[in-house]
Design an enzyme around this catalytic site. Structure first.
Site, PDB file in Angstrom:
ATOM      1  N   HIS A 126       0.821  -1.232   0.000  1.00  0.00           N
ATOM      2  CA  HIS A 126       0.000   0.000   0.000  1.00  0.00           C
ATOM      3  C   HIS A 126       0.849   1.273   0.000  1.00  0.00           C
ATOM      4  CE1 HIS A 126      -3.680  -2.187   0.391  1.00  0.00           C
ATOM      5  NE2 HIS A 126      -3.379  -2.690   1.581  1.00  0.00           N
ATOM      6  N   ASP A 163      -2.833 -10.558  -2.681  1.00  0.00           N
ATOM      7  CA  ASP A 163      -3.417 -10.038  -1.444  1.00  0.00           C
ATOM      8  C   ASP A 163      -4.849  -9.568  -1.741  1.00  0.00           C
ATOM      9  OD1 ASP A 163      -2.255  -8.780   1.404  1.00  0.00           O
ATOM     10  OD2 ASP A 163      -3.958  -7.655   0.581  1.00  0.00           O
ATOM     11  N   HIS A 165      -6.365  -7.043  -0.746  1.00  0.00           N
ATOM     12  CA  HIS A 165      -6.448  -5.595  -0.927  1.00  0.00           C
ATOM     13  C   HIS A 165      -5.619  -5.184  -2.149  1.00  0.00           C
ATOM     14  CE1 HIS A 165      -6.935  -6.361   3.460  1.00  0.00           C
ATOM     15  NE2 HIS A 165      -7.955  -5.550   3.280  1.00  0.00           N
ATOM     16  N   ASP A 244      -4.767 -12.827   2.985  1.00  0.00           N
ATOM     17  CA  ASP A 244      -5.975 -12.363   3.672  1.00  0.00           C
ATOM     18  C   ASP A 244      -7.256 -12.568   2.872  1.00  0.00           C
ATOM     19  OD1 ASP A 244      -4.947 -10.489   1.934  1.00  0.00           O
ATOM     20  OD2 ASP A 244      -4.875  -8.853   3.388  1.00  0.00           O
TER      21      ASP A 244
HETATM   22 ZN   LIG Z   1      -4.258  -7.229   2.487  1.00  0.00          ZN
END
Ligand SMILES: [Zn+2]
Length: 308
Positions: A126, A163, A165, A244
């Site tokens: 991120h 991931d 996200h 995740d």
């Molecule tokens: Zn994540």
């Protein structure tokens, strides 16, 4: 196949507070599982060096480095945003985490190892060129990819990110760099809620609905990632390995299984075998339910090692 496991005890010192999902128990669970499985003893262990300022500045602004330094407190906790907590040793841990991926590149691209897994924290995908967010301070995988391109004789790399996200930081850093193909699957709409860019020659974003399970994930990889990777022919494959999206991980709604993480790793290994002389550099991103995280990392590493 020789596979390095790159980490450092300093990564455990990144203290995020009592109830934070991104905590030192994650790495402990992974290493306990690797030990119990016997894999720990057959991996090549490497202590992560600290990343250098020059290596960070390939993907981050100087202002970003100064901002991160300024928010790390001498004691107690500081915050980048409501989710991203730092404490006295966080900068050191972040330097080890990014340094691990640089060391992985030197080993794998340098021909000493076929692959490497960086068991590190804080995670990185991120972090944008000028912004820390979402538990991430420096973009570890981007620092590694830039190192391959700038310090080694590598012209094209792929970064695949499973991931749950979206890897907004990695996308932002390499948005206009046609030496880097970024392939991502992620729950959408969902954190980080950055605008979804359309696909391009160097970008394959495949959003997954909140109800997505194995079939949708595997179709995303088979129908979108793999054709793009075959066309691009990366010389090294980087993996933002976040776990995740697992059905046991309540950080998201997407419901993948252990078998899906094994399967996607097998696809990545096949791509690396076809185009990249087996070279894979994988680094830990998310994964917060520690049992499934530890199992899936074991499986991921097992497949990287050529053990099935
Ligand atoms: Zn994540």
């Amino acid at each position: 196949m020789r596979t390095a496991y790159i980490s450092h005890a300093d990564c455990q010192k990144h203290d995020t507070g009592e109830n934070h999902p991104e905590n030192a128990r994650r790495l402990a669970a992974i290493e306990d599982r690797l030990l119990a499985s016997g894999l720990f003893d057959v991996l090549d262990h490497v202590d992560a060096p600290e990343v250098t300022e020059e290596q960070l500045l390939r993907v981050h602004t100087r202002r970003h480095l100064e901002t991160v330094r300024s928010i790390v407190p001498a004691s107690g906790y500081g915050r980048v945003d409501p989710d991203t907590v730092v404490s006295a040793d966080s900068l050191l841990a972040a330097h080890r985490a990014a340094g691990a991926v640089v060391a992985a590149v030197d080993l794998v691209v340098g021909g000493k190892m076929q692959s490497a897994f960086c068991g590190v924290r804080p995670p990185g995908h991120h972090a944008e060129s000028d912004r820390a967010m979402g538990f991430c301070l420096f973009n570890n995988v981007a620092v590694g990819a830039a190192h391959a391109l700038e310090a080694h004789d590598v012209e094209r790399v792929a970064i695949v990110d499973f991931d749950v996200h979206h890897g907004n930081g990695t996308e932002e850093i390499f948005r206009d760099d046609d030496r880097v193909l970024f392939c991502s699957t992620f729950q959408h709409p969902f954190y980080p809620f950055t605008p979804l860019l359309g696909n391009a020659a160097n970008r394959v974003n495949v959003p997954l609905g909140a109800t997505a399970k194995s079939a949708e994930f595997r179709a995303a990889v088979s129908d979108h990632w793999l054709p793009a990777l075959e066309k691009f022919q990366p010389e090294t494959v980087f993996v933002s390995a976040g776990f995740d999206a697992h059905e046991d991980d309540d950080m998201s709604n997407v419901s993948l299984t252990d078998a899906d993480f094994r399967w996607v790793t097998e696809q990545i290994v096949d791509v690396a075998a076809a185009f990249a002389t087996d070279r894979i550099v994988s680094t830990l991103e998310g994964g917060y339910e520690r049992n499934s995280l530890a199992r899936c990392v074991e499986m991921h590493v097992r497949v990287l090692m050529g053990l099935h």
